[in-house]
Design a protein around this motif. Sequence first.
Motif, short mmCIF file in Angstrom:
data_model
loop_
_atom_site.label_atom_id
_atom_site.label_comp_id
_atom_site.label_asym_id
_atom_site.label_seq_id
_atom_site.Cartn_x
_atom_site.Cartn_y
_atom_site.Cartn_z
N ILE A 2 0.80 -1.36 -0.11
CA ILE A 2 -0.15 0.27 0.18
C ILE A 2 0.85 1.08 0.24
N ASN A 3 1.93 0.63 1.01
CA ASN A 3 2.48 2.22 0.88
C ASN A 3 3.82 2.82 -0.33
N THR A 4 3.65 1.59 -0.98
CA THR A 4 4.69 1.61 -2.75
C THR A 4 3.64 2.55 -3.68
N LEU A 5 2.53 1.28 -4.18
CA LEU A 5 1.80 2.23 -4.53
C LEU A 5 1.63 3.47 -4.32
N ALA A 6 1.57 3.90 -2.84
CA ALA A 6 0.91 5.38 -2.46
C ALA A 6 1.42 6.23 -2.99
N VAL A 7 3.24 6.13 -2.90
CA VAL A 7 4.12 7.25 -2.93
C VAL A 7 4.05 7.36 -3.99
N ILE A 8 3.83 6.45 -5.08
CA ILE A 8 4.12 6.07 -6.71
C ILE A 8 3.60 7.63 -7.50
N LEU A 9 2.05 7.39 -6.22
CA LEU A 9 1.00 7.83 -7.08
C LEU A 9 0.94 9.39 -6.98
N VAL A 10 1.18 9.78 -6.11
CA VAL A 10 1.81 10.62 -5.29
C VAL A 10 2.67 10.91 -5.21
N PRO A 57 -0.75 16.90 -0.68
CA PRO A 57 -0.87 18.74 -1.08
C PRO A 57 0.40 18.92 -0.94
N GLN A 58 1.15 17.98 0.46
CA GLN A 58 2.94 18.23 0.31
C GLN A 58 3.54 18.40 -0.79
N GLY A 59 3.17 16.89 -1.70
CA GLY A 59 3.75 16.53 -3.04
C GLY A 59 3.60 17.80 -3.56
N MET A 60 2.42 17.97 -4.05
CA MET A 60 2.17 19.38 -5.14
C MET A 60 3.13 20.05 -4.24
N PHE A 61 2.77 21.16 -3.25
CA PHE A 61 3.73 21.57 -3.21
C PHE A 61 5.50 21.55 -3.22
N LEU A 62 6.17 20.79 -2.74
CA LEU A 62 7.24 20.64 -2.63
C LEU A 62 8.09 20.66 -4.53
N MET A 63 6.88 19.90 -4.65
CA MET A 63 7.55 19.19 -6.79
C MET A 63 7.41 21.00 -7.35
N THR A 64 6.14 21.52 -7.39
CA THR A 64 6.03 22.93 -7.38
C THR A 64 7.23 23.94 -7.22
N GLY A 65 8.00 23.96 -5.85
CA GLY A 65 9.48 24.57 -5.41
C GLY A 65 10.14 24.02 -6.18
N PHE A 66 10.67 23.35 -6.65
CA PHE A 66 11.45 22.31 -7.15
C PHE A 66 11.44 22.53 -8.87
N ILE A 67 10.19 22.26 -9.51
CA ILE A 67 10.30 22.31 -11.11
C ILE A 67 10.71 24.08 -11.17
N MET A 123 8.55 11.52 2.95
CA MET A 123 7.74 12.16 3.49
C MET A 123 6.55 11.18 3.75
N THR A 124 5.99 10.47 2.13
CA THR A 124 4.90 9.94 1.99
C THR A 124 5.41 8.90 2.91
N PHE A 125 6.21 8.64 2.86
CA PHE A 125 6.05 6.85 3.87
C PHE A 125 5.91 7.42 5.54
N LEU A 126 6.82 8.43 5.35
CA LEU A 126 7.12 8.57 6.91
C LEU A 126 4.82 9.11 7.24
N ASN A 127 4.64 9.67 6.70
CA ASN A 127 3.06 9.96 6.52
C ASN A 127 2.36 8.78 6.79
N ASN A 128 2.66 7.79 6.09
CA ASN A 128 1.71 6.89 5.84
C ASN A 128 1.95 5.56 6.00
N TRP A 129 3.84 5.83 6.58
CA TRP A 129 3.72 4.11 7.01
C TRP A 129 3.18 2.85 8.36
N ASN A 130 2.74 4.77 9.35
CA ASN A 130 2.63 4.50 10.87
C ASN A 130 0.75 4.72 10.64
#
Lengths: 291, 278
Positions: free
Chosen positions: B78-86, B153-163, B203-210
């Motif tokens: 589940i976490n791997t799928l979530a990371v890939i999708l995010v 949202p966090q992924g989007m925020f970070l990616m916007t900055g990086f792009i 960040m996604t892994f840490l958020n969701n793993w537990n």
Amino acid sequence: MKKLYSNKPVIFSLVLPGILVFLFAVLAPICLSVYYGFTDYSGMGEAHLVGFDNYVKLVHDSAFGRSLLNSLFLAIGFICIQHPIAIIVAAVLDKLQGKAEGVFRCIYFIPNVISVAVIAYLWKFIYNPDFGLLNNVLSAFGYQGKINWLSQQNAIWSVLVVLIWHGFGWGMLIYYTGIKNIDPVLYEAASIDGAGWWTTFFRITLPLMKPVIQINVTMAIISALKQMETVYLLTNGGPNNSTQFAANYLYQQAFKAFKYGYGNAIGVVFIIICILATVTLNTIFRDKQKA
Amino acid sequence: MKEKENKIGKVVLWIVLIAVAAIQLFPLIWLVDFSLGSSNEMFTNGLLIIPEKIRWDNYVKAFVDGNFLHYLRNSILINTLAVILVVIISIMAAFACQRMKWKLNGFVSTLLVLGMMIPIHATLLPNYKIYSALHLTDTVWALLIPYVAFSMPQGMFLMTGFIQALPKELEEAAVMDGCGIYRIVFQIVTPLLKPSIATVAIMTFLNNWNEFMMASTYLSTPTWKTLPFSVLEFTGEYSSNYAVQFAVMALTAAPAVIVYVILNKHITKGVAMGAVKG
């Protein structure tokens, strides 16, 4: 280039997944909450619209008031206890060179990667009055009483201790990164001028860390508001709502007390409070930065 | 005089670091220590015990009766799928909002990042209703959808900055060569974002793993339950056998701790990058 970059169908296809996820998992539940917040739905049977009844009840609900006060207590606890220690440790760690620096940094963060499920049960055992670690530590220092750490007076402090312990590495790491970003030339200049460790810390490190401290303080307040999982397993809000938090309370009301409508009303108010808190904190800190 | 002061300073420095390390680690050492003894040995006055006999069978019980492998498999999947999708969704959306020319880009970008302010737990009640109505409870979607939604949202925020920080020349050259937008996004931009992708993934892994609140609300059968449930469901079964409970807690914590210790340099970097920007 311009034509390619303003192709509407392509743009639409790129943002569509994100928008769908947002609509389905964020916006739709909020709308549904707003609707159920106006009903007396119990979770089964029919829902009747009751207007603002739930919200009127919420204003007079002392358990909800207690939840917000507890969040405030946690936020103050984080800012006054956890963060000063975290800044000092981060500053001390920065002075350490070589392997030890990495080892300590790694150790401090370990509790952070462990599931709240494990942490909460572990601390339940640590607080156990009969064989818990904490009372054993006290008796090693000669104190013979058996303290009930999760009693009505003590429970909120015990919750605070667990959260400070669990989240310490995170706060420390962010301060540590902030300190690493400070130009070493400033330290050299200070040392040439004969400034000691404390002077350097108060005159250079702290002032330059202001933006990082602001980020960390914002995150501390928000996480204090959103607290649920640790409390859910450790005390479930008890005894007698003394460790109640908004998220835990709405969950209890909906699934344990079968007041699903009321639970949703709490949810709506909770969302508004979180948004207001985030916006307010960001505005305060942004204005300050400009000034 | 100065040298003496330096020496005292060094000692104080080490005492502070070791004291904090002891506080952070001791509860975990206590956990592992007692997990290797028998339950009767818990009622001692000492802080730690030396087990009369090291009981590895506590761990065998925890491993088998705690359904450890099954829950671990679910968590990883589940976490791997979530990371890939995010990662994919946020790169696409961030690119469209940051680089492409359309009227609503600012609005959509803000809207998607706005999710960061919403407390996850407020959506537990309505989402439970929605998933029940759509027969999604007890399926993998009941976890995947909210995990993606609240990390996006966090992924989007970070990616916007990086792009934003990427130079435009590469894309311009690609356009000259006749590349379409999709190829630009996935073959030109994405490889350049590697370090940023690592940050978002961590960040996604840490958020969701537990995470277990949503899992215990939306799932009732063990089919898709994740790792925290070895602890949550185990305690009832062995309520009087504390040593085995300690073993299951240590076992549940182990994968994340081991991976963290091995990858700690990268994870630290990722968290630092993500948190300071977020």
